[in-house]
Design a protein around this motif. Structure first.
Motif, PDB file in Angstrom:
ATOM      1  N   GLU A  58      -5.287  45.206   1.160  1.00 26.13           N
ATOM      2  CA  GLU A  58      -6.561  45.928   1.115  1.00 26.13           C
ATOM      3  C   GLU A  58      -6.319  47.427   1.041  1.00 26.13           C
ATOM      4  O   GLU A  58      -5.331  47.929   1.562  1.00 26.13           O
ATOM      5  N   LEU A  81      -6.626  45.656  -3.205  1.00 27.18           N
ATOM      6  CA  LEU A  81      -7.952  45.039  -3.271  1.00 27.18           C
ATOM      7  C   LEU A  81      -9.000  45.874  -2.554  1.00 27.18           C
ATOM      8  O   LEU A  81      -8.717  46.511  -1.538  1.00 27.18           O
ATOM      9  N   ASN A  82     -10.209  45.816  -3.072  1.00 25.68           N
ATOM     10  CA  ASN A  82     -11.336  46.433  -2.409  1.00 25.68           C
ATOM     11  C   ASN A  82     -11.653  45.615  -1.154  1.00 25.68           C
ATOM     12  O   ASN A  82     -11.793  44.394  -1.228  1.00 25.68           O
ATOM     13  N   ILE A  84     -14.273  45.080   0.338  1.00 27.98           N
ATOM     14  CA  ILE A  84     -15.522  44.330   0.208  1.00 27.98           C
ATOM     15  C   ILE A  84     -15.238  42.923  -0.316  1.00 27.98           C
ATOM     16  O   ILE A  84     -15.854  41.948   0.119  1.00 27.98           O
ATOM     17  N   LYS A  85     -14.263  42.808  -1.227  1.00 29.68           N
ATOM     18  CA  LYS A  85     -13.916  41.494  -1.773  1.00 29.68           C
ATOM     19  C   LYS A  85     -13.326  40.590  -0.698  1.00 29.68           C
ATOM     20  O   LYS A  85     -13.671  39.412  -0.606  1.00 29.68           O
ATOM     21  N   THR A  86     -12.438  41.129   0.112  1.00 31.72           N
ATOM     22  CA  THR A  86     -11.837  40.311   1.165  1.00 31.72           C
ATOM     23  C   THR A  86     -12.855  40.007   2.256  1.00 31.72           C
ATOM     24  O   THR A  86     -12.816  38.932   2.857  1.00 31.72           O
ATOM     25  N   SER A  87     -13.774  40.929   2.498  1.00 34.29           N
ATOM     26  CA  SER A  87     -14.813  40.693   3.495  1.00 34.29           C
ATOM     27  C   SER A  87     -15.702  39.532   3.060  1.00 34.29           C
ATOM     28  O   SER A  87     -16.078  38.685   3.884  1.00 34.29           O
ATOM     29  N   THR A  88     -16.020  39.469   1.778  1.00 33.05           N
ATOM     30  CA  THR A  88     -16.813  38.361   1.251  1.00 33.05           C
ATOM     31  C   THR A  88     -16.074  37.046   1.447  1.00 33.05           C
ATOM     32  O   THR A  88     -16.665  36.043   1.864  1.00 33.05           O
ATOM     33  N   MET A  89     -14.786  37.047   1.174  1.00 29.02           N
ATOM     34  CA  MET A  89     -13.978  35.843   1.361  1.00 29.02           C
ATOM     35  C   MET A  89     -13.932  35.452   2.835  1.00 29.02           C
ATOM     36  O   MET A  89     -14.000  34.281   3.178  1.00 29.02           O
ATOM     37  N   THR A 110      -8.197  35.652  -1.655  1.00 30.76           N
ATOM     38  CA  THR A 110      -8.948  36.591  -2.491  1.00 30.76           C
ATOM     39  C   THR A 110      -8.201  36.836  -3.796  1.00 30.76           C
ATOM     40  O   THR A 110      -8.806  36.872  -4.868  1.00 30.76           O
ATOM     41  N   GLN A 114      -9.522  35.895  -7.976  1.00 31.39           N
ATOM     42  CA  GLN A 114      -9.806  36.950  -8.946  1.00 31.39           C
ATOM     43  C   GLN A 114      -9.557  36.466 -10.361  1.00 31.39           C
ATOM     44  O   GLN A 114      -8.564  35.807 -10.635  1.00 31.39           O
TER      45      GLN A 114
END
Length: 181
Positions: A58, A81-82, A84-89, A110, A114
């Motif tokens: 991240e 990685l952003n 936000i992407k890992t938070s969504t996961m 994550t 992608q």
């Protein structure tokens, strides 16, 4: 493909690796944010096929910069990685936990999800350095401006006549030298 997830923190990082089938290849382990820790990470990655490795972490301020530089210099494919992407996961994870041992796995997942990955290059590293240098310059100029304003207010209080002795104003080497006496 083999995905390596690294959870970045200030003193220590956690890493793990999974295959594209979801098989855990490296259990989560802790390593320090220094050369010794980076070498420990490399020693864990050495048995794996380097060409099939994708390393993800991240974006976390400057804490991961040295690790990214180290890995890119060693010719690893690194993807930042952003968060936000890992938070969504993480939200999609059944347990919805955030721990040092779970986060590398979430980062791996994550990476797997992608459609396309953008890997860090030496050009990106140079660009990061230039941005940091530009930000530092801007902050330094702001600080200099604040100090000049503060100095002017002190001189106005203590010795208001001083400004009339110098046509170019207070902020020149001769005035600073006079004030330091």
């Amino acid at each position: 493909m083999i995905y390596v997830g690294i959870d970045i923190a200030k003193p220590n990082h956690f890493a793990s690796a999974i295959s594209s089938d979801g098989e855990e290849l490296i259990k989560p382990f802790k390593f320090t944010n220094d050369n010794d820790g980076f070498q420990l990470l490399i020693s864990k990655l050495d048995p794996l096929d380097k060409d099939s490795l994708t390393i993800g972490l991240e974006s976390t301020a400057h804490y991961g910069d040295n690790l990214v530089r180290y890995l890119v210099a060693k010719n690893y494919k690194v993807c930042v990685l952003n968060p936000i992407k890992t938070s969504t996961m993480r939200m999609n994870n059944i347990r919805k936990t955030k721990t040092d041992k779970v986060d590398p796995y979430i980062i791996c997942k994550t990476l797997m999800m992608q459609e396309s990955l953008r890997f860090v290059t030496f050009y990106d590293l140079d660009l990061m350095d230039l941005k940091a240098l530009g930000r530092f310059r801007q902050e330094t100029i702001k600080q200099r401006t604040r100090l000049k304003i503060q100095l002017t207010s002190y001189v106005d209080e203590i010795f208001p006549e001083l400004q009339y002795f110098f046509k170019s104003g207070l902020h020149q080497k001769s005035v600073y030298a006079l004030l330091c006496i």
